[in-house]
Design a protein around this motif. Structure first.
Motif, PDB file in Angstrom:
ATOM      1  N   CYS A 162      -4.856  37.377   1.276  1.00 14.79           N
ATOM      2  CA  CYS A 162      -4.902  36.871  -0.015  1.00 14.79           C
ATOM      3  C   CYS A 162      -5.956  37.593  -0.806  1.00 14.79           C
TER       4      CYS A 162
ATOM      5  N   VAL B 218      -9.254  33.546  13.854  1.00 13.59           N
ATOM      6  CA  VAL B 218      -9.121  34.813  13.525  1.00 13.59           C
ATOM      7  C   VAL B 218      -7.773  35.039  12.617  1.00 13.59           C
ATOM      8  N   HIS B 219      -6.694  34.099  13.201  1.00 17.30           N
ATOM      9  CA  HIS B 219      -5.590  34.567  12.344  1.00 17.30           C
ATOM     10  C   HIS B 219      -5.562  33.834  11.040  1.00 17.30           C
ATOM     11  N   LEU B 220      -6.339  32.726  10.784  1.00 19.30           N
ATOM     12  CA  LEU B 220      -6.648  32.293   9.275  1.00 19.30           C
ATOM     13  C   LEU B 220      -7.408  33.265   8.404  1.00 19.30           C
ATOM     14  N   LEU B 221      -8.350  33.869   9.452  1.00 17.80           N
ATOM     15  CA  LEU B 221      -9.246  34.605   8.480  1.00 17.80           C
ATOM     16  C   LEU B 221      -8.537  35.998   8.096  1.00 17.80           C
ATOM     17  N   ALA B 222      -7.425  36.228   8.943  1.00 19.42           N
ATOM     18  CA  ALA B 222      -6.594  37.582   8.411  1.00 19.42           C
ATOM     19  C   ALA B 222      -5.789  37.151   7.372  1.00 19.42           C
ATOM     20  N   GLU B 223      -5.234  36.149   7.418  1.00 20.60           N
ATOM     21  CA  GLU B 223      -4.483  35.346   6.525  1.00 20.60           C
ATOM     22  C   GLU B 223      -5.222  35.339   4.928  1.00 20.60           C
ATOM     23  N   ARG B 224      -6.487  34.937   5.001  1.00 24.40           N
ATOM     24  CA  ARG B 224      -7.315  34.848   3.891  1.00 24.40           C
ATOM     25  C   ARG B 224      -7.568  35.969   3.340  1.00 24.40           C
ATOM     26  N   PHE B 225      -8.019  37.260   4.367  1.00 21.98           N
ATOM     27  CA  PHE B 225      -8.155  38.589   3.799  1.00 21.98           C
ATOM     28  C   PHE B 225      -7.015  39.227   3.148  1.00 21.98           C
TER      29      PHE B 225
END
Lengths: 143, 143
Positions: free
Chosen positions: B75, B66-73
């Motif tokens: 970007c 979830v945290h990686l997806l949040a960071e991806r979005f």
């Protein structure tokens, strides 16, 4: 899904700055894309440099996501075998409801759309249950 | 999607050993689930301990995802604003094809089903393009 009109403005960015990992498509195609974009005056070099920087981060994050997903499915494969051996059912609606609510909360806290987080988890859970059912059919010995 | 028959064998596991994060549903419900399971002889304590261990890992991985997806979005939101400012189109089929092929290769190398990796990336890309189009409509200033 996305129309041919988009192709005329295609912006391919060289993959320099990317993390380790395979690079299908290669540098030549990407470099040609940038040149074509600049020729058409679609954007300027500064914007392309920024796009390149952001895409390098996105590609690193995607590699991390794939590896975390691989590890998650390794865990759920073990769960599947354990469930098959112990006679537990492949699906567990109470556990799924708990996971969805937890991820929605984590998503809200980290700035991710909770609805997207739920859609993502449902995709993962569907795949997990499909795998669990296969393991159960195979008698708990499937890889 | 999953039938009522599953509920009779429900195995809820206490959340001890879980990483930081909210725990909707709480410990009481989970503890009661384990007790019911043991009462019915569905499985034994050893299997439940193993299930608990695996689920703790899964929950930690989900929080990381979830945290990686949040960071991806984060970007891709920046990419969206950049594209809107620079007149670049929201979608980029060549970039998407590159990403899909790269993730399929990374998936194969890490033991993840490449088809699942592609489905996952398509879900993410659809959401990104939806966001890019919204940013474009809002004149590049949307958060």
């Amino acid at each position: 899904m996305h129309s041919g009109a988009v192709a005329a403005h295609r912006v391919d960015v060289p993959e320099s700055g990317r993390g380790a990992g395979p690079r299908p498509g290669g540098r030549d195609r990407a470099g040609a894309g940038v040149a074509a974009c600049l020729d058409r005056g679609v954007t300027d070099e500064e914007a392309l440099a920024e796009l390149r920087r952001l895409r390098a981060s996105i590609d690193n994050l995607d590699a991390a996501l794939v590896h975390l997903l691989a590890e998650r499915f390794r865990c759920t494969q073990e769960v599947g075998r354990l469930k098959a051996r112990s006679g537990m059912p492949p699906a567990d609606p109470a556990r799924e409801a708990f996971q969805i609510e937890r991820l929605r909360t984590l998503a809200r806290d980290s700035g991710l759309d909770p609805t997207f987080a739920e859609t993502f988890l449902n995709l993962v859970i569907s795949e997990v249950i499909r795998n669990h059912e296969k393991i159960k059919q195979d008698g708990g010995s499937s890889a």
